[in-house]
Design an enzyme around this catalytic site. Structure first.
Site, PDB file in Angstrom:
ATOM      1  N   GLU A 133      60.861  -3.248 -12.188  1.00 34.25           N
ATOM      2  CA  GLU A 133      60.724  -4.567 -11.551  1.00 34.25           C
ATOM      3  C   GLU A 133      60.674  -4.463 -10.035  1.00 34.25           C
ATOM      4  OE1 GLU A 133      62.802  -3.817 -14.017  1.00 34.25           O
ATOM      5  OE2 GLU A 133      62.928  -5.447 -15.466  1.00 34.25           O
ATOM      6  N   ALA A 145      58.322  -8.219 -19.537  1.00 35.73           N
ATOM      7  CA  ALA A 145      57.957  -9.631 -19.602  1.00 35.73           C
ATOM      8  C   ALA A 145      56.521  -9.760 -19.129  1.00 35.73           C
ATOM      9  CB  ALA A 145      58.892 -10.441 -18.726  1.00 35.73           C
ATOM     10  N   GLU A 192      65.008  -3.692 -21.602  1.00 40.04           N
ATOM     11  CA  GLU A 192      66.218  -4.512 -21.772  1.00 40.04           C
ATOM     12  C   GLU A 192      66.373  -4.950 -23.223  1.00 40.04           C
ATOM     13  OE1 GLU A 192      64.877  -7.074 -18.598  1.00 40.04           O
ATOM     14  OE2 GLU A 192      66.678  -6.650 -17.424  1.00 40.04           O
ATOM     15  N   GLY A 194      61.622  -5.951 -19.214  1.00 40.45           N
ATOM     16  CA  GLY A 194      62.203  -6.706 -20.327  1.00 40.45           C
ATOM     17  C   GLY A 194      62.094  -5.953 -21.648  1.00 40.45           C
TER      18      GLY A 194
HETATM   19  N1  DAK Z   1      52.683  -8.200 -18.272  1.00 36.91           N
HETATM   20  C1  DAK Z   1      51.391  -8.607 -18.488  1.00 36.91           C
HETATM   21  N2  DAK Z   1      50.401  -7.751 -18.759  1.00 36.91           N
HETATM   22  C2  DAK Z   1      50.679  -6.444 -18.812  1.00 36.91           C
HETATM   23  C3  DAK Z   1      51.992  -5.945 -18.582  1.00 36.91           C
HETATM   24  C4  DAK Z   1      53.037  -6.896 -18.315  1.00 36.91           C
HETATM   25  N3  DAK Z   1      54.318  -6.546 -18.145  1.00 36.91           N
HETATM   26  N4  DAK Z   1      51.963  -4.611 -18.688  1.00 36.91           N
HETATM   27  C5  DAK Z   1      50.680  -4.282 -18.967  1.00 36.91           C
HETATM   28  N5  DAK Z   1      49.916  -5.384 -19.051  1.00 36.91           N
HETATM   29  C6  DAK Z   1      48.471  -5.447 -19.330  1.00 36.91           C
HETATM   30  C7  DAK Z   1      47.649  -5.047 -18.115  1.00 36.91           C
HETATM   31  O1  DAK Z   1      47.521  -6.133 -17.230  1.00 36.91           O
HETATM   32  C8  DAK Z   1      46.351  -4.649 -18.773  1.00 36.91           C
HETATM   33  O2  DAK Z   1      45.667  -5.837 -19.108  1.00 36.91           O
HETATM   34  P1  DAK Z   1      44.080  -6.001 -18.713  1.00 36.91           P
HETATM   35  O3  DAK Z   1      44.005  -5.742 -17.266  1.00 36.91           O
HETATM   36  O4  DAK Z   1      43.407  -4.934 -19.537  1.00 36.91           O
HETATM   37  O5  DAK Z   1      43.775  -7.406 -19.134  1.00 36.91           O
HETATM   38  C9  DAK Z   1      46.813  -4.014 -20.076  1.00 36.91           C
HETATM   39  O6  DAK Z   1      48.127  -4.497 -20.320  1.00 36.91           O
HETATM   40  C10 DAK Z   1      46.862  -2.492 -20.021  1.00 36.91           C
HETATM   41  O7  DAK Z   1      47.628  -2.132 -18.907  1.00 36.91           O
HETATM   42  P2  DAK Z   1      47.135  -1.075 -17.817  1.00 36.91           P
HETATM   43  O8  DAK Z   1      45.653  -1.102 -17.661  1.00 36.91           O
HETATM   44  O9  DAK Z   1      47.951  -1.292 -16.608  1.00 36.91           O
HETATM   45  O10 DAK Z   1      47.540   0.288 -18.544  1.00 36.91           O
HETATM   46  P3  DAK Z   1      47.960   1.666 -17.862  1.00 36.91           P
HETATM   47  O11 DAK Z   1      48.042   2.662 -18.987  1.00 36.91           O
HETATM   48  O12 DAK Z   1      47.091   1.992 -16.698  1.00 36.91           O
HETATM   49  O13 DAK Z   1      49.436   1.421 -17.287  1.00 36.91           O
HETATM   50  C11 DAK Z   1      51.722   0.615 -17.372  1.00 36.91           C
HETATM   51  C12 DAK Z   1      50.487   1.175 -18.155  1.00 36.91           C
HETATM   52  C13 DAK Z   1      52.771   0.226 -18.412  1.00 36.91           C
HETATM   53  C14 DAK Z   1      52.283   1.719 -16.475  1.00 36.91           C
HETATM   54  C15 DAK Z   1      51.270  -0.582 -16.507  1.00 36.91           C
HETATM   55  O14 DAK Z   1      50.593  -1.512 -17.352  1.00 36.91           O
HETATM   56  C16 DAK Z   1      52.421  -1.311 -15.873  1.00 36.91           C
HETATM   57  O15 DAK Z   1      52.967  -0.875 -14.872  1.00 36.91           O
HETATM   58  N6  DAK Z   1      52.791  -2.468 -16.440  1.00 36.91           N
HETATM   59  C17 DAK Z   1      53.814  -3.322 -15.848  1.00 36.91           C
HETATM   60  C18 DAK Z   1      55.189  -2.776 -16.119  1.00 36.91           C
HETATM   61  C19 DAK Z   1      56.253  -3.632 -15.490  1.00 36.91           C
HETATM   62  O16 DAK Z   1      56.286  -3.810 -14.263  1.00 36.91           O
HETATM   63  N7  DAK Z   1      57.147  -4.179 -16.291  1.00 36.91           N
HETATM   64  C20 DAK Z   1      58.219  -5.045 -15.816  1.00 36.91           C
HETATM   65  C21 DAK Z   1      57.741  -6.492 -15.814  1.00 36.91           C
HETATM   66  S1  DAK Z   1      58.961  -7.611 -15.172  1.00 36.91           S
HETATM   67  C22 DAK Z   1      64.274 -12.517 -17.808  1.00 36.91           C
HETATM   68  C23 DAK Z   1      63.697 -11.941 -18.923  1.00 36.91           C
HETATM   69  C24 DAK Z   1      62.899 -10.832 -18.764  1.00 36.91           C
HETATM   70  C25 DAK Z   1      62.657 -10.320 -17.531  1.00 36.91           C
HETATM   71  C26 DAK Z   1      63.235 -10.867 -16.435  1.00 36.91           C
HETATM   72  C27 DAK Z   1      64.057 -11.986 -16.571  1.00 36.91           C
HETATM   73  N8  DAK Z   1      65.078 -13.656 -17.942  1.00 36.91           N
HETATM   74  C28 DAK Z   1      65.103 -14.325 -19.213  1.00 36.91           C
HETATM   75  C29 DAK Z   1      65.851 -14.157 -16.848  1.00 36.91           C
HETATM   76  C30 DAK Z   1      61.765  -9.185 -17.422  1.00 36.91           C
HETATM   77  C31 DAK Z   1      60.992  -8.909 -16.376  1.00 36.91           C
HETATM   78  C32 DAK Z   1      59.995  -7.856 -16.483  1.00 36.91           C
HETATM   79  O17 DAK Z   1      59.879  -7.202 -17.487  1.00 36.91           O
END
Ligand code: DAK
Length: 257
Positions: free
Chosen positions: A131, A65, A111, A108
């Site tokens: 998360e 997400a 998921e 997400g």
């Molecule tokens: N959201 C927003 N931007 C993201 C992102 C994300 N999840 N993942 C990556 N980006 C963006 C980064 O901010 C960066 O943008 P700029 O800084 O260049 O503007 C760009 O994508 C490239 O990312 P990185 O520079 O970080 O790239 P790396 O290769 O160094 O790292 C990475 C890749 C995938 C390891 C890293 O980006 C990362 O850790 N990303 C976050 C992964 C994460 O934590 N995902 C879980 C998010 S929470 C629900 C529905 C859904 C959900 C919950 C509830 N309901 C309907 C109740 C879901 C929740 C989640 O998914």
């Protein structure tokens, strides 16, 4: 129909939706999720389409997400958000959905892939529920679907310690159907989807419904449900056609009725 965050196309009887936010690693913001569901429902309603594919790009299926959109949320804005409804709408799609996953399928994104019916992964695919690193837990089914797929011990590592699963590991645990080299994953998914799309459409829908019921019903109820669906198929022209084609040693021609 034109979209801002996704691309859509068809290949024969296969409908393909591709996430198109490459700079944000296809982070799933609300508008993207709305577009995704609109496109899937349009394909689901189209008799010329028999199987759907959701995909991203080589680097990322979807990194979760959109954290930037979610960062200032409150419980009430979350409750009011249409987002969980999108995941519910996904469960109501009656045609099979294949996730073609390369690179990151996180949070997400993981998921969403697990909510699909099958997964074709590239060798670079990484599945995870990170998360915990953001101070939260999965909220769109990750703790449940991951545990069904890989068992309690590994699901704990994935959700409590941010462990990623490689494509090969995901296949070993039955989360993924096929693992292929990166340059082939979409082609392989399309080939797989085309095979399914060429089969008897009503039987395909009911087989999907019966298998998905496994996760929601006790065995006796699931068996009774399956039997009713089986009997129902004897009211279709495709059942008569399929069995006549077998007996007369000819290929069947499916009507979807
Ligand atoms: N959201 C927003 N931007 C993201 C992102 C994300 N999840 N993942 C990556 N980006 C963006 C980064 O901010 C960066 O943008 P700029 O800084 O260049 O503007 C760009 O994508 C490239 O990312 P990185 O520079 O970080 O790239 P790396 O290769 O160094 O790292 C990475 C890749 C995938 C390891 C890293 O980006 C990362 O850790 N990303 C976050 C992964 C994460 O934590 N995902 C879980 C998010 S929470 C629900 C529905 C859904 C959900 C919950 C509830 N309901 C309907 C109740 C879901 C929740 C989640 O998914």
């Amino acid at each position: 129909m034109s979209y801002e965050f996704i691309l859509t196309r068809t290949e024969g009887r296969v409908g393909i939706v591709q996430f198109n936010r490459p700079k944000a690693l296809n982070a799933l913001n609300s508008n993207l999720m709305r577009e995704l569901m609109d496109a899937l429902e349009a394909f689901d309603a189209n008799d010329d389409i028999g199987c759907l594919i959701i995909t991203g790009n080589e680097r990322a299926f979807a990194a979760g997400a959109d954290i930037k959109e979610m960062a200032n949320a409150t419980p009430v804005t979350m409750l009011d958000s249409p987002n969980i409804g999108y995941y519910d709408r996904l469960r109501k799609i009656s045609k099979p959905i294949i996730a073609a996953v390369s690179g990151f399928a996180l949070g997400g994104g993981c998921e969403l892939a697990m909510s699909c019916d099958m997964i074709v992964a590239s060798e670079s695919a990484k599945f995870g529920q990170p998360e915990i690193n953001l101070g939260v837990i999965p909220g769109a089914g990750g703790t449940q679907r991951m545990t069904y797929a890989v068992g309690k011990a590994l699901a704990m590592e994935i959700c409590l310690n941010g462990r990623f699963l490689s494509a090969t590991e995901a296949q070993q645990y039955g989360l993924v159907n096929r693992v292929v080299p990166v340059e082939l994953y979409l082609e392989e998914a399309i080939k797989f989807a085309a095979e399914i799309a060429a089969r008897a459409p009503v039987a395909i829908r009911l087989a999907k419904e019966a298998i998905n019921a496994v996760f929601e019903t006790p065995l006796q109820a699931g068996l009774a449900h399956e039997r009713r669906l089986f009997y129902m198929l004897f009211s279709t022209e495709d059942q008569k056609e399929g069995m006549d084609a077998f007996i007369n040693k000819r290929p069947p021609t499916w009507q979807g009725k």
